[in-house]
Design a protein around this motif. Structure first.
Motif, PDB file in Angstrom:
ATOM      1  N   GLY A   1      54.002 -91.241 -11.491  1.00 22.17           N
ATOM      2  CA  GLY A   1      53.736 -92.650 -11.216  1.00 22.17           C
ATOM      3  C   GLY A   1      52.675 -92.807 -10.133  1.00 22.17           C
ATOM      4  O   GLY A   1      51.746 -93.616 -10.261  1.00 22.17           O
ATOM      5  N   LEU A   2      52.801 -92.007  -9.083  1.00 20.73           N
ATOM      6  CA  LEU A   2      51.840 -92.099  -7.978  1.00 20.73           C
ATOM      7  C   LEU A   2      50.456 -91.639  -8.421  1.00 20.73           C
ATOM      8  O   LEU A   2      49.435 -92.185  -8.021  1.00 20.73           O
TER       9      LEU A   2
ATOM     10  N   HIS B   1      55.725 -76.172  -9.305  1.00 20.45           N
ATOM     11  CA  HIS B   1      56.395 -76.898 -10.381  1.00 20.45           C
ATOM     12  C   HIS B   1      57.889 -76.690 -10.418  1.00 20.45           C
ATOM     13  O   HIS B   1      58.430 -76.181 -11.389  1.00 20.45           O
TER      14      HIS B   1
ATOM     15  N   GLY C   1      48.453 -81.657   0.523  1.00 14.54           N
ATOM     16  CA  GLY C   1      49.152 -80.892  -0.506  1.00 14.54           C
ATOM     17  C   GLY C   1      48.897 -81.402  -1.916  1.00 14.54           C
ATOM     18  O   GLY C   1      49.446 -80.880  -2.874  1.00 14.54           O
ATOM     19  N   SER C   2      48.047 -82.412  -2.075  1.00 13.70           N
ATOM     20  CA  SER C   2      47.819 -82.991  -3.404  1.00 13.70           C
ATOM     21  C   SER C   2      46.851 -82.157  -4.236  1.00 13.70           C
ATOM     22  O   SER C   2      46.661 -82.412  -5.414  1.00 13.70           O
TER      23      SER C   2
ATOM     24  N   VAL D   1      48.724 -94.431  -9.876  1.00 12.78           N
ATOM     25  CA  VAL D   1      48.263 -95.418  -8.897  1.00 12.78           C
ATOM     26  C   VAL D   1      46.885 -95.014  -8.359  1.00 12.78           C
ATOM     27  O   VAL D   1      45.990 -95.837  -8.222  1.00 12.78           O
ATOM     28  N   PHE D   2      46.739 -93.738  -8.083  1.00 16.01           N
ATOM     29  CA  PHE D   2      45.485 -93.274  -7.477  1.00 16.01           C
ATOM     30  C   PHE D   2      44.423 -92.918  -8.517  1.00 16.01           C
ATOM     31  O   PHE D   2      43.235 -92.980  -8.246  1.00 16.01           O
TER      32      PHE D   2
ATOM     33  N   MET E   1      44.931 -86.157  -7.011  1.00 18.97           N
ATOM     34  CA  MET E   1      45.165 -87.600  -6.883  1.00 18.97           C
ATOM     35  C   MET E   1      43.899 -88.359  -6.498  1.00 18.97           C
ATOM     36  O   MET E   1      43.679 -89.473  -6.959  1.00 18.97           O
TER      37      MET E   1
ATOM     38  N   GLY F   1      63.494 -86.607 -11.718  1.00 20.32           N
ATOM     39  CA  GLY F   1      63.269 -87.851 -10.992  1.00 20.32           C
ATOM     40  C   GLY F   1      62.028 -87.779 -10.129  1.00 20.32           C
ATOM     41  O   GLY F   1      61.190 -88.684 -10.144  1.00 20.32           O
ATOM     42  N   VAL F   2      61.901 -86.694  -9.387  1.00 16.33           N
ATOM     43  CA  VAL F   2      60.747 -86.545  -8.498  1.00 16.33           C
ATOM     44  C   VAL F   2      59.467 -86.396  -9.321  1.00 16.33           C
ATOM     45  O   VAL F   2      58.419 -86.954  -8.973  1.00 16.33           O
TER      46      VAL F   2
ATOM     47  N   MET G   1      50.855 -88.244   3.054  1.00 15.52           N
ATOM     48  CA  MET G   1      51.397 -87.972   1.725  1.00 15.52           C
ATOM     49  C   MET G   1      50.452 -87.106   0.893  1.00 15.52           C
ATOM     50  O   MET G   1      50.879 -86.219   0.163  1.00 15.52           O
TER      51      MET G   1
ATOM     52  N   ILE H   1      58.300 -89.768 -10.248  1.00 19.07           N
ATOM     53  CA  ILE H   1      57.662 -90.453  -9.113  1.00 19.07           C
ATOM     54  C   ILE H   1      56.245 -89.930  -8.905  1.00 19.07           C
ATOM     55  O   ILE H   1      55.298 -90.701  -8.746  1.00 19.07           O
ATOM     56  N   LYS H   2      56.106 -88.611  -8.966  1.00 15.18           N
ATOM     57  CA  LYS H   2      54.773 -88.044  -8.746  1.00 15.18           C
ATOM     58  C   LYS H   2      53.801 -88.475  -9.840  1.00 15.18           C
ATOM     59  O   LYS H   2      52.628 -88.759  -9.560  1.00 15.18           O
TER      60      LYS H   2
END
Ligand code: FAD
Lengths: 322, 478
Positions: free
Chosen positions: A308-309, A296, A149-150, A312-313, A154, A301-302, A146, A305-306
């Protein structure tokens, strides 16, 4: 924890306390530097940690030079199947963060397909480990794929395990023909048992690259064997454009008919390089500057999610967004 | 129950099952030692109905367990008493085949083999081929990131999916596509075991059927030599399409079952298939035979035609049922190890087999290090199931300890929750829970599966979290 990792973790924690934003930098070959962020360099954290050719796996620290890695593999007649573009001085960490893949992608897959595991420091400076050195591993979410590509937004990747493949002999052929015919032909060829590892259209020619033992090609009318140089020209693709023109990268369905302004077709038709002043109307377009910029174009919606993730990190927003 | 009524109102009669009898087939997946009757089983016929089901369940705070064909081996589709099972078997249409672009778009309930059958007229096939391919669904394959005999060369499910449509608990739709920029959510959803969303449409990559394939069978009188032969083949720069190893028990069982001419006196048997163009296959098959002879194989057989090749595979493909004939029940493990550790791991498994007094047969996807020990037991004998599970858990811990992993392709489900505590530390598990919450803040999608709670791990004593500090955090784990 290794000393260099410890130092990196301390810098992350310090940045958090001082509310500083960090820009993670490998070889500084792709992503432009941002004035408002503090540079966190992974150059010092380099070196190959383990490499057993028979296991088809190599593990290296993120700051390891791509060239060094490729050389070590070549000595054992192996290679990185995803053929990352060499922008000069690239590190394997930066390559992973940008997830760039070369011309064999439609045939051998992309960078993340070869990622087996990562070790990283999250935005709290915690050392984490995901995946491992196994070709098959479905324990837990696939964080190491996952994060390909970050682009440093992150977590700081400190170590990577990659699947490698045997070095194969490759021969390139070309045929002079119109672009629209070439797009059909490359898709047709990809559906045959000819072992392709590249198919592109550039400068009036359809180019295709074949791996290993294969039927003779040059007995067909118009087919000539050429050297493998064209794949380097296309990867990374850095054409000289007239002033005012910009380079756009379009990711499309491989059979999409000719697109106006196209100067090269790569990835067996699924990539189009367009030179134009204005952004082409298309869902997956990236402006391809001298430097590497993000696109971008996610839906709401996506995006959510991004975001939100990201939390998390990197809950305290230490790493710069891109 | 209100939620059941609401579902009955929203869906056709035949799509909501509630009776004990109708629900029975859905009480478990292929890990049949675990069973539970759900509130109801719903079988929607289209995506709109799936959305309605999710919205209703969300409104009623009812857990949803998505189910494909129920062939999962880790209890991933095990129902919850207070939840509903969302069966996707009626979403079984192939929506599009584009032979020139070499893709197929399918609904999640389409069975794996159906794809290959449908695209065969175009000279194409769908590469991932789990042994369960006649039954398992593509949706389930994506949710488990399933592999098959050919994944060393052609990859797992994640390598062969280019786009998916996913619904969250609110019934909102997302598309994750390989063309997306930034982090790779498509990769994340592969192997997410139904915890992050319901996959309702999948675009698959199709490959041209190889022009030729040949199978080399090699018999060894010693396991170690066989394991080293695998290494030798890979070191020579050949990536076989399939590279399978069987131990003595499996060889004998398979031969007894399928009568294909396996040498029953061998300690280990290697099946090595090469495929590709005619030219390449000839070169490779010859080379493989030479290498294996050089590594001490005492008997080599190279398939001379398609019939012989398929026949030789039959033994291996039927190894599970073949071994199963020796015992009322068997339990299939799925650890992965570095190939260099194979001989050691097999020795240790043999010791454990004695310790637990249970027989075990080993089949091994040798190319990618994925080991499937089959433990034979009898569930009707008191204590045997518990002993079997303890034996299995020891095997998985052994895999982790030699640098491997607890599951190569079957997933964690409910089965390997405890082993997850052995493989991952608290911080990583916390990240996993964080990821889950981003996709599913209700926690209603397949709750309790795949990722153990920190509490569970702490109770197990595998991990002692003290003020967020882990002991031995500096120790390498891979
Ligand atoms: C005899 C036998 C041989 C097998 N051989 C192999 C093998 O070689 N390789 C291998 O990898 N596996 C193998 N398996 C395991 C199993 O077949 C695979 O895991 C398969 O992918 C499961 O598919 P399914 O449709 O049956 O999924 P199910 O068992 O119904 O579900 C599996 C998991 O996926 C989730 N899920 C299912 N569909 C969806 C969806 N549309 N969206 C979101 N989540 C979903 C479920 O909630 C559950 O957690 C074998 C099983 C058997 C019984």
């Amino acid at each position: 924890m290794e000393q260099t990792v410890k130092l990196l973790a301390e810098q992350i924690q310090q940045a958090r306390h001082e509310n500083q934003t960090l820009q993670i930098v490998g070889g500084n070959s792709k992503v432009p530097l941002n004035d408002t962020a503090q540079v966190l360099s992974i150059q010092e954290h380099s070196g190959i940690l383990s490499y057993e050719p028979a296991e088809l796996v190599i593990t290296a620290r993120a700051g390891t030079r791509l060239q060094e890695l490729q050389q070590v593999l070549a000595e054992k007649k192996q290679m990185l199947a995803f053929e990352p573009p060499e922008y000069g001085n690239s590190t394997i960490g930066g390559t992973y963060a940008c997830a760039l893949t070369g011309p064999a992608r439609p045939f051998r897959g992309k960078l993340r397909d070869y990622v087996l595991g990562t070790k990283l420091l999250d935005g709290q400076g915690r050392a984490l480990s995901f995946g491992g050195k196994m070709i098959k591993n479905v324990a837990g979410y696939d964080v190491s794929r996952m994060l390909a590509g970050s682009k440093g937004s992150m977590a700081l990747v400190t170590e990577l395990s990659l699947k490698v493949v045997p070095l194969v002999e490759e021969v390139t052929y070309r045929i002079e023909m119109p672009e629209c015919e070439a797009i059909v032909l490359m898709n047709q060829l990809a559906g045959t048992s000819l072992p392709l590892s590249g198919a592109a259209y550039y400068g009036g020619y359809f180019y295709y690259r074949v791996m290993g033992a294969h039927p003779k090609q040059t007995n067909r009318v118009g087919v000539e064997a050429v050297d493998n140089q064209v794949w380097q020209t296309l990867n990374p693709f850095r054409p000289k454009l007239p002033p005012g023109q910009k380079l756009w990268r379009l990711d499309v369905e491989s059979t999409t008919p000719c697109i106006d302004g196209t100067i090269a077709v790569g990835m067996c038709g699924s990539r189009r390089w367009v030179a134009s002043e204005h952004k082409p109307e298309h869902p997956y377009v990236t402006l391809w500057d001298e430097r590497f910029l993000p696109r971008h174009n996610d839906g709401l919606g996506v995006q959510k999610i991004k975001q939100g993730l990201k939390k998390v990190f990197d809950p305290y927003h230490v790493f710069q967004d891109l | 129950m209100q939620v059941v009524q609401a579902l009955q109102q929203a869906l056709p009669n035949t799509s909501v099952l509630t009776s004990e009898e109708a629900c029975r087939p859905y009480e478990c997946d292929a890990l049949s030692a675990y069973r539970e009757k759900p509130l109801a089983v719903v079988l929607p016929e289209n995506i709109d109905q799936v959305k309605r089901v999710l919205q209703i369940c969300k409104a009623h705070q009812t857990p949803v367990i998505t189910r494909g064909s129920g062939t999962g081996l880790a209890g991933g589709a095990l129902p919850l008493k207070e939840g509903i099972v969302l069966g996707l078997s009626k979403l079984n249409k192939i929506l599009k085949i584009d032979p020139l672009q070499r893709i197929a778009v399918v609904e999640p309930g389409v069975r794996n083999i159906q794809v290959t059958q449908a695209v065969e007229p175009f000279g194409l096939y769908y590469a991932p081929d789990p042994s369960s391919q006649i039954a398992c669904s593509i949706g389930g394959n994506v949710a488990e990131n399933s592999g098959g005999v050919h994944c060393l060369k052609y990859g797992l499910t994640v390598h062969n999916v280019t786009s998916i449509r996913v619904l969250n608990m609110a019934g909102e739709e997302y598309v994750f596509d390989e063309k997306d920029d930034g982090i790779d959510l498509l990769a994340l959803l592969n192997g997410s075991e139904g915890l992050l969303g319901v996959i309702v449409e999948i675009k698959l990559k199709l490959l041209p059927k190889p022009e030729a394939a040949q199978l080399v069978m090699a018999a060894f009188s010693c396991v170690k030599a066989c394991a080293e032969a695998v290494t030798a083949v890979l070191q020579e720069g050949i990536i076989p399409a399939g590279l399978e190893m069987m131990d003595r028990f499996s060889i004998q069982a398979a031969e007894d079952f399928a009568k294909v001419g396996y040498p029953t006196d061998a300690q280990a048997l290697l099946l090595c298939e090469v495929d590709g163009s005619h030219d390449q296959v000839q070169v490779d098959a010859q080379r493989v035979a030479e290498i294996l002879t050089g590594q001490g194989a005492y008997q080599i057989r190279v398939s001379q035609n398609e019939r012989e090749r398929t026949a030789l595979w039959q033994g291996r493909k039927n190894a599970f049922p073949a071994v199963g004939r020796y015992s009322p029940d068997y339990y299939c493990m799925d650890g992965t190890i570095p190939r260099s550790q194979l001989a050691y791991v097999l020795e240790e498994i043999a010791k454990l087999s004695q310790k637990y007094d249970l027989r075990v047969a080993n089949v091994f996807h040798a190319g990618d290090g994925n080991l499937h020990p089959l433990i034979l037991y009898d569930a009707n004998q008191p204590g045997q199931l518990q002993r079997t599970e303890a034996f299995g858990c020891d095997i998985l811990n052994l895999c982790v300890d030699v640098g491997g992993t607890i599951t190569g392709e079957h997933g964690v489900g409910v089965e390997k929750l405890n082993s997850m505590c052995h493989q991952y530390q608290g911080d990583e598990l916390e990240i996993f829970h964080g990821i889950k919450a981003v996709f599913d803040d209700t926690g209603l999608l397949n709750p309790g599966k795949a990722v153990p709670t920190l509490h569970r791990c702490a109770e197990l004593g595998q991990m002692h979290v003290h003020k967020g500090q882990l002991p031995f955090a500096h120790l390498e784990r891979f």
